[in-house]
Design an enzyme around this catalytic site. Structure first.
Site, PDB file in Angstrom:
ATOM      1  N   GLU A  24      -1.325   2.770   6.697  1.00  0.00           N
ATOM      2  CA  GLU A  24      -1.208   3.892   5.791  1.00  0.00           C
ATOM      3  C   GLU A  24      -1.684   5.163   6.428  1.00  0.00           C
ATOM      4  OE1 GLU A  24       0.685   3.387   3.437  1.00  0.00           O
ATOM      5  OE2 GLU A  24       0.905   1.331   3.858  1.00  0.00           O
TER       6      GLU A  24
ATOM      7  N   ALA B 120       0.717  -1.082  -0.047  1.00  0.00           N
ATOM      8  CA  ALA B 120       0.054  -0.040  -0.162  1.00  0.00           C
ATOM      9  C   ALA B 120       0.875   1.330   0.180  1.00  0.00           C
ATOM     10  CB  ALA B 120      -0.935  -0.078   1.107  1.00  0.00           C
TER      11      ALA B 120
ATOM     12  N   GLU C 179       0.851   5.565   1.187  1.00  0.00           N
ATOM     13  CA  GLU C 179       0.243   6.578   1.874  1.00  0.00           C
ATOM     14  C   GLU C 179       0.094   7.990   1.287  1.00  0.00           C
ATOM     15  OE1 GLU C 179       4.629   6.803   2.894  1.00  0.00           O
ATOM     16  OE2 GLU C 179       3.518   5.531   2.481  1.00  0.00           O
ATOM     17  N   ASN C 180      -0.080   7.785  -0.313  1.00  0.00           N
ATOM     18  CA  ASN C 180      -0.482   9.015  -0.809  1.00  0.00           C
ATOM     19  C   ASN C 180      -1.445   9.942   0.062  1.00  0.00           C
ATOM     20  OD1 ASN C 180       0.874   8.200  -3.325  1.00  0.00           O
ATOM     21  ND2 ASN C 180      -1.056   6.728  -3.343  1.00  0.00           N
TER      22      ASN C 180
ATOM     23  N   HIS D 206       0.595   7.206   8.497  1.00  0.00           N
ATOM     24  CA  HIS D 206       1.411   8.168   7.814  1.00  0.00           C
ATOM     25  C   HIS D 206       0.657   9.407   7.330  1.00  0.00           C
ATOM     26  CE1 HIS D 206       4.673   5.399   6.712  1.00  0.00           C
ATOM     27  NE2 HIS D 206       3.999   4.659   6.314  1.00  0.00           N
TER      28      HIS D 206
END
Length: 843
Positions: free
Chosen positions: A290, A254, A256-257, A293
């Site tokens: 995520e 995955a 973390e955008n 983050h």
């Protein structure tokens, strides 16, 4: 060696206007990017990779430029310093590498479809638009996106869409962030929405190959995680939405955008009616990781990649903190003990391993930093150690101050330790620095001599190791008050052991809770005292005893021969954590037996002996209101019974398969893999092979697809295995993101080892071309090193990989994995006879 030049030193962007026109049919992209920033030097560079630059303007005037492909650079000369606007018009292509802007492929009713997504970490934003592609180069972004849009398609990005004009989707200006966090996606997607208590809109999105209810679990975890972190960090989530998107093709787990988190489908979507508890825990922790983050990594970002641990180690710890609060009945910290701890301890015992904080001197080394066992697992253990020392109140206060001071900016590890130290009143850096900057970890030896209890520390190695006299600040966490809290010396001597033992009334134990990153070697007197009533301890203590003994055996400091007689003590445990450790030791015994020999039959008989009572107790079908421990234990024991060719278990599994042969995906998820493996191994045929492969192609259920992979790679038919390997390069059958699991499965199968080993050597260039840009590419080498175990294979490994030592991103992995295989070959030579004798004697 090429040193990394920091483009940000000479040009500091503050804002990007990005326009992209994407044609999926031709795979062509036309782009225009305007960058506003400060030129600090007359000669500046902007990152670009594989962009065909058509025009460059500086402050409205056309400018000459140079392309430096070796540095991914677009070089410009400024007429004046200070504020400038650089406009770049360019063309590029969609990639098929799962990096940059790329298509994800899937099927619905036999029709092949695609959605477009992005992956810009670590340095792939430069493949999508010209930018200063470094973590420190934070800026705001305006995105305008046009594509060959069809009715009903969704368009997603970091920020909400504010308008659509002439087919162009415009999005709100982002907050200040790093280039690698920019993300967008579009295609035929479905979504479900919720809203947090503070008004943050939560969405989960996937292709329409999934049932709508497969989005529900992820939506619940995402919503509750954001709410938890807002409370725990005492810092609001800074964006209006948090989208979670499942991509059919995704190289990592995955990403973390900020505001648009992307996932492998298997780590976001799941069938709420038929998914194992273990898989639910995995999906939940990935989502929580995520979303941790979004503050730790996105709001405050590492200044440079050498502090990658600052992002990943912390998120890895926080995923467990969050899920423990959201789902306390799962006892998720036991999963941490069962997965993160042994992974870190195993990897970190190999000489040459990287430290958690590691310098990056070559661009090719950045992707090689993503060592899951070190930067993620060891780093998380290190932070768990700090949390135990300073307590949650100080942790939360320190983090609140850290976020306030560095929000929308960058930080270093020293900034974090300063904030935590100030909040706790402790010199956190002094304690943690030895763990952060040094590779490896110590074994603490505890022995009694002349009634003195002597503790000593020395670096622990599996295989050959160059002892450099490293020392650690070790939180000993003993159950005896007289043992120091922190051991900083090489040796500690405490007088009057017998008095201490009588006073305490229980055996000496060190590293209570297994929360510190070291192992303990007790002398015979102390170990016998502990083992006298070993099953009376809590589950973590029992796990720790088995874990430390296994590692000591791997390091050849004790023999597996002495551990084999202990296994039956743990066989009937109702603790899932103990069964995890038990079968980890049992699995490690397989390297000592040669396939198709009496010794292998004896080992299978031992597996049957260990698992028989548990299989009878639990059965194959889950009961109503079954405990978490029983749910997590069942897969271990039925898997052991199938490996052991237990006649009753083989028949029961076959019966379950036959009863569900027309709806295999509906088999109970926690035993489905064992049932399919049993069928392929004991009742396999080409017809079954084709059936399962077609099921794999059609299914969008990541858990089911993984079970099919485990089953098909366990075949004992060389013809089927050959046919399977022929599919390795067929992306419609086996996606590149999944290839490592298929390769590992065949390689670890005695009947397929030669076939898989030949394939990877013959097809290495194809592999490099296909997934070589992936941050997990080196793990193909790691997988090989987990399996090979003979002198002949060691020689072949060296012959193939030693010429590749000059490749910067591969150097460390090749050196370490050579050592891993060497140590295994030596261990087998020294312990094999004794281990097989011990197995025979306990039957």
């Amino acid at each position: 060696m090429t040193e990394i030049a920091r483009f940000y030193d000479d040009f500091q962007p503050s804002h990007y206007d990005i326009y992209l026109d994407i044609d999926r049919g031709t795979k062509k992209i036309k782009g225009t990017t305007r960058i506003t920033g400060i030129a600090k030097s007359a000669n500046i560079a902007i990152h670009q990779k594989n962009l065909k630059i058509d025009l460059v303007e500086v402050n409205g005037e056309q400018s000459k430029f140079e392309i430096d492909t070796t540095k991914d650079a677009l070089r410009l000369t400024m007429d004046k310093l200070g504020k400038v606007e650089v406009k770049v018009e360019y063309e590029t292509k969609l990639t098929d590498s799962m990096m940059g802007i790329y298509p994800s492929y899937y099927e619905i009713d036999g029709v092949k479809k695609q959605i477009i997504g992005t992956q810009f970490e670590t340095n792939f934003a430069r493949q999508a638009f010209p930018c200063v592609d470094e973590p420190e180069a934070k800026a705001t972004f305006d995105l305008a996106l046009k594509y060959d849009e069809k009715p009903g398609e969704l368009t997603l990005a970091n920020m909400p869409e504010n308008r659509v004009e002439d087919g162009v989707h415009y999005f709100d200006t982002t907050v200040r962030m790093s280039t690698y966090l920019v993300a967008f996606a579009f295609g035929e997607l479905q979504g479900k929405y919720a809203e947090t208590k503070s008004g943050v809109k939560i969405g989960v999105f996937a292709t329409k190959a999934h049932k709508a209810n497969e989005l529900d679990f992820g939506l619940s975890i995402a919503k509750r995680s954001i709410e938890f972190y807002e409370d725990f960090y005492e810092t609001p989530y800074p964006l209006p939405h948090s989208w979670q998107l499942a991509l059919p093709d995704f190289s990592a787990g995955a990403m973390e955008n900020w505001g648009l988190v992307t996932y492998r489908e298997a780590y976001l979507t799941l069938d709420p009616d038929n998914t194992s508890l273990e898989m639910k825990q995995l999906v939940a922790t990935v989502i929580a990781h995520e979303l941790a983050h979004q503050w730790f990594g996105d709001l405050v970002t590492m200044k440079w990649w050498d502090d990658l641990w600052l992002n990943e180690s912390f998120a890895n710890m926080m995923e467990y903190v969050a899920i423990d609060a959201l789902e306390p009945e799962w006892r998720i910290w036991e999963t941490f003990q069962a997965s993160e701890s042994p992974a870190a301890l195993q990897r970190d015992a190999t000489d040459g391993v990287q430290s958690v904080h590691v310098q990056v001197k070559n661009p090719a080394e950045i992707d090689a930093l993503f060592d899951g066992a070190i930067v993620y697992a060891k780093g998380a253990r290190m932070l768990v150690m700090v949390r135990a020392l300073i307590g949650d109140d100080a942790l939360r206060a320190g983090l609140k101050n850290y976020f306030e001071e560095h929000q929308y900016d960058n930080a270093t590890g020293a900034d974090l330790w300063k904030a935590l130290g100030k909040a706790s009143g402790m010199d956190v850096l002094k304690i943690i620095n030895s763990w952060l900057e040094q590779p490896g970890y110590p074994v603490v030896t505890a022995k009694v001599e002349d009634d003195d209890l002597i503790l000593s520390q020395k670096q622990f190695f599996i295989g050959e190791g160059h002892d450099q006299g490293r020392q650690w600040q070790i939180p000993l966490n003993s159950n005896y008050d007289e043992i120091p809290t922190i051991m900083s010396e090489k040796e500690v001597k405490i007088a009057g052991y017998q008095n201490l033992r009588e006073k305490k009334g229980e055996p000496l134990r060190i590293n209570i809770g297994n929360s510190s990153h070291f192992i303990v070697k007790y002398d015979d007197t102390l170990l016998e005292d502990i083992l006298r009533d070993v099953t009376g301890y809590d589950s973590i203590t029992q796990l720790q005893i088995l874990q430390d003994l296994r590692l000591l055996a791997e390091g050849n400091q004790v023999s597996y021969e002495t551990i084999v007689p202990l296994l039956n003590k743990f066989a009937d445990s109702k603790y899932a954590l103990v069964n995890t450790a038990l079968y980890s030791v049992a699995r490690n015994l397989r390297k000592f037996v040669t396939p198709h020999t009496v010794e292998e039959q004896n080992l299978k008989a031992l597996y049957n002996k260990l698992s028989a009572h548990q299989v009878d107790r639990l059965g194959w079908i889950q009961r109503v209101n079954e405990s978490v421990d029983d749910q997590l234990t069942r897969p271990y024991v039925v898997g052991a019974a199938i490996y052991g060719n237990n006649k009753t278990a083989v028949a029961q599994a076959h019966e379950l398969f036959s009863a569900n042969k027309n709806q295999l995906s509906s088999l109970q998820a926690d035993v489905r893999a064992a049932i399919l493996i049993n069928e392929v191994k004991n009742f396999g045929s080409h017809e079954l092979f084709n059936k399962l492969l077609e099921e794999h192609r059609r299914s969008a259920d990541g858990s089911y697809k993984s079970d099919i992979c485990a089953a098909l790679t366990s075949s004992k038919d060389p013809a089927i295995l050959n046919e399977l390997i022929d599919k390795f390069e067929d992306a419609d059958t086996i996606k590149p993101q999944d290839l490592r699991a298929w390769f590992a499965g065949v390689l670890s199968n005695a009947e397929g080892e030669q076939l898989a080993w030949d394939w990877i050597r013959n097809e290495w260039q194809w592999l490099e071309d296909t997934v070589g840009g992936d941050m997990e590419f080196t793990t193909f080498i790691t997988v090989i090193a987990r399996v090979l175990r003979t002198e002949e294979r060691l020689a072949e490994f060296k012959e193939f990989f030693e010429p590749k030592l000059v490749v910067p991103g591969l150097t460390r992995e090749i050196k370490m994995d050579t050592s891993v295989i060497e140590s295994r070959v030596k261990l087998i030579a020294e312990q094999q006879n004794g281990v097989n004798k011990a197995i025979k004697e306990v039957l």
